[in-house]
Design a protein around this motif. Structure first.
Motif, PDB file in Angstrom:
ATOM      1  N   ASP A   1     -16.808  74.084  68.248  1.00  7.54           N
ATOM      2  CA  ASP A   1     -17.133  74.742  69.514  1.00  7.54           C
ATOM      3  C   ASP A   1     -16.359  76.047  69.708  1.00  7.54           C
ATOM      4  N   VAL A   2     -15.520  76.422  68.743  1.00 11.16           N
ATOM      5  CA  VAL A   2     -14.797  77.701  68.831  1.00 11.16           C
ATOM      6  C   VAL A   2     -15.252  78.591  67.674  1.00 11.16           C
ATOM      7  N   PRO A   3     -15.182  79.919  67.851  1.00 11.66           N
ATOM      8  CA  PRO A   3     -15.666  80.828  66.804  1.00 11.66           C
ATOM      9  C   PRO A   3     -14.950  80.612  65.474  1.00 11.66           C
ATOM     10  N   ALA A   4     -15.718  80.688  64.391  1.00  8.64           N
ATOM     11  CA  ALA A   4     -15.149  80.485  63.056  1.00  8.64           C
ATOM     12  C   ALA A   4     -14.035  81.482  62.754  1.00  8.64           C
ATOM     13  N   ALA A   5     -14.082  82.649  63.395  1.00  7.28           N
ATOM     14  CA  ALA A   5     -13.069  83.686  63.157  1.00  7.28           C
ATOM     15  C   ALA A   5     -11.672  83.237  63.556  1.00  7.28           C
ATOM     16  N   ILE A   6     -11.564  82.277  64.490  1.00  4.75           N
ATOM     17  CA  ILE A   6     -10.227  81.817  64.904  1.00  4.75           C
ATOM     18  C   ILE A   6      -9.923  80.407  64.400  1.00  4.75           C
ATOM     19  N   HIS A   7     -10.671  79.962  63.386  1.00  5.52           N
ATOM     20  CA  HIS A   7     -10.391  78.643  62.824  1.00  5.52           C
ATOM     21  C   HIS A   7      -9.024  78.584  62.141  1.00  5.52           C
ATOM     22  N   GLY A   8      -8.506  79.735  61.717  1.00  3.12           N
ATOM     23  CA  GLY A   8      -7.156  79.755  61.140  1.00  3.12           C
ATOM     24  C   GLY A   8      -6.119  79.333  62.161  1.00  3.12           C
ATOM     25  N   VAL A   9      -6.244  79.848  63.379  1.00  6.91           N
ATOM     26  CA  VAL A   9      -5.350  79.455  64.475  1.00  6.91           C
ATOM     27  C   VAL A   9      -5.643  78.015  64.885  1.00  6.91           C
ATOM     28  N   ALA A  10      -6.930  77.683  64.964  1.00  4.93           N
ATOM     29  CA  ALA A  10      -7.321  76.323  65.356  1.00  4.93           C
ATOM     30  C   ALA A  10      -6.756  75.283  64.391  1.00  4.93           C
ATOM     31  N   ALA A  11      -6.628  75.672  63.118  1.00  2.00           N
ATOM     32  CA  ALA A  11      -6.092  74.738  62.120  1.00  2.00           C
ATOM     33  C   ALA A  11      -4.662  74.322  62.446  1.00  2.00           C
ATOM     34  N   ARG A  12      -3.897  75.229  63.092  1.00  2.96           N
ATOM     35  CA  ARG A  12      -2.523  74.875  63.473  1.00  2.96           C
ATOM     36  C   ARG A  12      -2.538  73.793  64.561  1.00  2.96           C
ATOM     37  N   SER A  13      -3.476  73.948  65.518  1.00  7.33           N
ATOM     38  CA  SER A  13      -3.620  72.922  66.551  1.00  7.33           C
ATOM     39  C   SER A  13      -4.147  71.625  65.961  1.00  7.33           C
ATOM     40  N   ALA A  14      -5.093  71.747  65.012  1.00  9.84           N
ATOM     41  CA  ALA A  14      -5.624  70.543  64.360  1.00  9.84           C
ATOM     42  C   ALA A  14      -4.506  69.785  63.656  1.00  9.84           C
ATOM     43  N   LEU A  15      -3.626  70.531  62.977  1.00 14.17           N
ATOM     44  CA  LEU A  15      -2.492  69.892  62.298  1.00 14.17           C
ATOM     45  C   LEU A  15      -1.579  69.211  63.316  1.00 14.17           C
ATOM     46  N   ALA A  16      -1.358  69.861  64.462  1.00 12.65           N
ATOM     47  CA  ALA A  16      -0.520  69.258  65.508  1.00 12.65           C
ATOM     48  C   ALA A  16      -1.130  67.942  65.985  1.00 12.65           C
ATOM     49  N   HIS A  17      -2.453  67.912  66.145  1.00 11.60           N
ATOM     50  CA  HIS A  17      -3.117  66.671  66.550  1.00 11.60           C
ATOM     51  C   HIS A  17      -3.006  65.605  65.453  1.00 11.60           C
ATOM     52  N   LEU A  18      -3.179  66.008  64.192  1.00 16.43           N
ATOM     53  CA  LEU A  18      -3.063  65.053  63.090  1.00 16.43           C
ATOM     54  C   LEU A  18      -1.659  64.453  63.014  1.00 16.43           C
ATOM     55  N   LEU A  19      -0.653  65.293  63.217  1.00 17.84           N
ATOM     56  CA  LEU A  19       0.731  64.798  63.177  1.00 17.84           C
ATOM     57  C   LEU A  19       0.986  63.816  64.311  1.00 17.84           C
ATOM     58  N   LYS A  20       0.389  64.065  65.492  1.00 19.38           N
ATOM     59  CA  LYS A  20       0.512  63.106  66.592  1.00 19.38           C
ATOM     60  C   LYS A  20      -0.189  61.799  66.241  1.00 19.38           C
ATOM     61  N   LEU A  21      -1.405  61.893  65.679  1.00 20.83           N
ATOM     62  CA  LEU A  21      -2.125  60.685  65.269  1.00 20.83           C
ATOM     63  C   LEU A  21      -1.336  59.913  64.208  1.00 20.83           C
ATOM     64  N   GLU A  22      -0.672  60.654  63.317  1.00 24.27           N
ATOM     65  CA  GLU A  22       0.168  60.009  62.308  1.00 24.27           C
ATOM     66  C   GLU A  22       1.335  59.280  62.978  1.00 24.27           C
ATOM     67  N   ALA A  23       1.970  59.938  63.943  1.00 23.60           N
ATOM     68  CA  ALA A  23       3.100  59.313  64.648  1.00 23.60           C
ATOM     69  C   ALA A  23       2.650  58.084  65.433  1.00 23.60           C
ATOM     70  N   ASP A  24       1.390  58.107  65.893  1.00 23.83           N
ATOM     71  CA  ASP A  24       0.836  56.967  66.635  1.00 23.83           C
ATOM     72  C   ASP A  24       0.276  55.880  65.720  1.00 23.83           C
ATOM     73  N   GLY A  25       0.371  56.099  64.386  1.00 26.40           N
ATOM     74  CA  GLY A  25      -0.134  55.113  63.437  1.00 26.40           C
ATOM     75  C   GLY A  25      -1.645  55.120  63.272  1.00 26.40           C
ATOM     76  N   ARG A  26      -2.285  56.232  63.650  1.00 24.20           N
ATOM     77  CA  ARG A  26      -3.753  56.295  63.616  1.00 24.20           C
ATOM     78  C   ARG A  26      -4.282  57.198  62.503  1.00 24.20           C
ATOM     79  N   ALA A  27      -3.393  57.870  61.789  1.00 23.31           N
ATOM     80  CA  ALA A  27      -3.795  58.721  60.664  1.00 23.31           C
ATOM     81  C   ALA A  27      -2.691  58.685  59.620  1.00 23.31           C
ATOM     82  N   ALA A  28      -3.080  58.970  58.377  1.00 22.29           N
ATOM     83  CA  ALA A  28      -2.103  59.020  57.284  1.00 22.29           C
ATOM     84  C   ALA A  28      -2.537  60.109  56.319  1.00 22.29           C
ATOM     85  N   ARG A  29      -1.605  60.559  55.493  1.00 27.69           N
ATOM     86  CA  ARG A  29      -1.944  61.609  54.526  1.00 27.69           C
ATOM     87  C   ARG A  29      -1.398  61.259  53.149  1.00 27.69           C
TER      88      ARG A  29
END
Length: 252
Positions: free
Chosen positions: A213-241
């Protein structure tokens, strides 16, 4: 940054300057002009480059005491910031305008502080809460789990108005904070859903789906937020890498 960084001047005859901003000579001169140089204190919310570097010039010109937390080791933040006092959560700083209660609010930055002017129930929120935009959470110093917990903590404080570092004064603080929490949790749910549907995936692929839902041109910035969400999910035991690949766990 955006419309600029707000510097707040508190006091009547003696002044406390909150977030002097970048080392911009014209801005520093304006602060000195407004206060007549009668600055007792500088308080800083955090050490990103648009908030704290102006402290050095004000300290040199006025001999004021400086309050705040130094830049975290290894973070690309303001290395010139050298506080005289390092206040912690719950401390109270006396100013000519009233008592400033210190609130440690990590998330956008690990050393982020908000300051609550108790008599006026006015929260100086720094970058923890902005007007008109959401805050960047950029790991490793940015931490989504800490950010959400810090937002919840603010709901326990007696706040009538929020004075952010970017944008304008905000009323209805509970509604403002509730919106931010809801917005972040909605994105977290989307990231978790996409992660489950993709199976094992890299950050770039997940970002393209979870931030469609956000422009592809700012997906580089969005990836930092996505990583922040993944790290939270990891801390909550809901994701792993494994290496660069992420996957949902059975808890999701």
């Amino acid at each position: 940054t955006g419309p600029g960084t707000n510097t707040y001047v508190l006091g009547h005859k003696r002044f406390t300057v909150l977030d002097p901003g970048p080392a911009n000579p014209a801005h520093i001169e304006r602060i000195l002009e407004l206060t007549g140089g009668a600055i007792d204190q500088v308080v800083v919310t955090h050490t990103h480059q648009d908030h704290s570097p102006g402290t050095v010039a004000l300290k040199a010109r006025t001999g004021c005491r400086v309050y705040g937390q130094p830049a975290p080791a290894g973070a690309a933040q303001d290395p010139t910031f050298a506080p005289d006092e390092e206040p912690v959560h719950g401390d109270v700083i006396k100013t000519d305008a009233g008592s400033l209660k210190v609130l440690h609010t990590p998330g956008h930055a690990s050393n982020h502080l908000c300051f609550l002017l108790l008599e006026q129930e006015l929260l100086f929120s720094g970058d923890h809460v902005m007007q008109g935009s959401t805050v960047v959470i950029n790991p490793p110093d940015g931490d989504m789990k800490a950010y959400l917990e810090s937002l919840y903590d603010l709901l326990d404080e007696p706040v009538r108005y929020i004075a952010p570092a970017h944008g304008f004064l905000m009323g209805h603080p509970e509604a403002v904070i509730d919106f931010l929490i809801t917005h972040r949790l909605a994105r977290e749910h989307k990231v978790a859903r996409v992660l489950k549907s993709l199976g094992s995936t890299g950050l770039k692929e997940l970002t393209a789906e979870a931030y469609d839902d956000v422009p592809a041109a700012i997906h580089g910035v969005a990836a930092r937020s996505a990583l922040a969400h993944l790290l939270k999910l990891e801390a909550d035991g809901r994701a792993a890498r494994e290496g660069e690949a992420w996957h949902a766990t059975s808890h999701t």
